[in-house]
Design an enzyme around this catalytic site. Sequence first.
Site, PDB file in Angstrom:
ATOM      1  NE  ARG A   1      71.002  56.728  70.277  1.00  0.00           N
ATOM      2  CZ  ARG A   1      71.914  57.476  70.882  1.00  0.00           C
ATOM      3  NH1 ARG A   1      73.182  57.116  70.867  1.00  0.00           N
ATOM      4  NH2 ARG A   1      71.559  58.577  71.512  1.00  0.00           N
TER       5      ARG A   1
ATOM      6  CD  GLN B   1      71.926  55.565  61.900  1.00  0.00           C
ATOM      7  OE1 GLN B   1      71.856  55.987  60.751  1.00  0.00           O
ATOM      8  NE2 GLN B   1      73.044  55.115  62.425  1.00  0.00           N
TER       9      GLN B   1
ATOM     10  CG  ASP C   1      67.931  58.460  68.332  1.00  0.00           C
ATOM     11  OD1 ASP C   1      67.342  58.901  69.327  1.00  0.00           O
ATOM     12  OD2 ASP C   1      69.082  58.006  68.362  1.00  0.00           O
TER      13      ASP C   1
ATOM     14  CB  SER D   1      70.243  61.249  67.619  1.00  0.00           C
ATOM     15  OG  SER D   1      70.819  60.093  68.181  1.00  0.00           O
TER      16      SER D   1
ATOM     17  CE1 TYR E   1      72.130  57.116  74.879  1.00  0.00           C
ATOM     18  CE2 TYR E   1      71.455  54.900  74.252  1.00  0.00           C
ATOM     19  CZ  TYR E   1      71.231  56.264  74.281  1.00  0.00           C
ATOM     20  OH  TYR E   1      70.104  56.767  73.682  1.00  0.00           O
TER      21      TYR E   1
END
Length: 376
Positions: free
Chosen positions: A120, A125, A128, A131, A228
Amino acid sequence: MKIAVLKEVGAETRVAAIPETVKKFAGLGATVAVERGAGVGASIADGDFEAAGATVGARAEVLKDADIILTVIGPEPDSVAGAKKGALLVGALDPAGRGDDVAAYAKAGLEALAMEWMPRITRAQSMDILSSQSNLAGYKAVVDAGSLFGRAFPMMMTAAGTVHPAKAFVMGVGVAGLQAIATARRLGAQVSATDVRSATKEQISSLGAKPIFVEGVAGIEGEGAGGYASETSAEYQAAQAELVSGHIAKQDIVITTALIPGRAAPRLISDAQLATMRPGSVIVDLAAEAGGNVEGCVAGETVERHGVKIIGAVQLARTLAADASALFSRNLANFLTAFWDKEKGGVVLPDEDEIVAAIRLTRGGQLVNERLKPAQ
């Protein structure tokens, strides 16, 4: 450089490439081979892949001489027996749950890359997959709840009287939780949400929902490790249970999303708390595959306890196969493009790179990821 795209098996409807990403790979100078029927579940015909520049054929033909193998779910090792040694296997490989398969990939000489272990960090991003798929799952959780809920979501003023808005409560405000909040709000529900991470209060409020947080007992400051949540103290858990008990009895829809990487999902709702909810209420447990946040939840099933329907959600993103495939395939394309070496005409993965170190499971016939080494 040849890229192979596999057809998924079983209940999996997604595909690891779409015509858009096939064109991107072709623009890099790669050739793309797609297994026949790979896009059917996502409403993509073989002809669409061919029009984008890919060849379509049987698995053995697609795998032959492939340098990169793209998949949504890690394939059974025997099904990729024809792959050449050193080929990259890229997808959601479930290394924690399918250790034997990962070991078999290593034995076959494949370099397995688990995209769900993407760190992360800002530069990752766009790669990912967790996500992108969680975003869709959060949306679908609310839609599925609405399909079982016997009332409307928004307030309605009619000549026959007023229909009061549904009350929705989201527990766990990660990507899925935030999308669940936004979706329930768009449908007209009164929404509240909670999380153990103090930093999420502002995010909840920004979406027009009411933050419900334990006061006077420290939870997790900031975002937690890697973005997280982690485990909280026994004191906090007791205070949270008391808070939830007082709030949940008034709710019509509850979405739970709490997960702790590498551990069973935390229990958020007990049977006693379920008994306080109104008959006809609906809970969607997005942590069902990890043991569930709700007592009595059964992964892949909808059960009823005390008149409350509990949906044990499993891989909700695959129920939106077209959009899920588009997002997933773009994640993979963004990853490969970021490491594409134009001079060498292919992907180069530096050992010292943070992303590579996080997702590389096997190389040269060995398990090389630090998270897997204790299991050797």
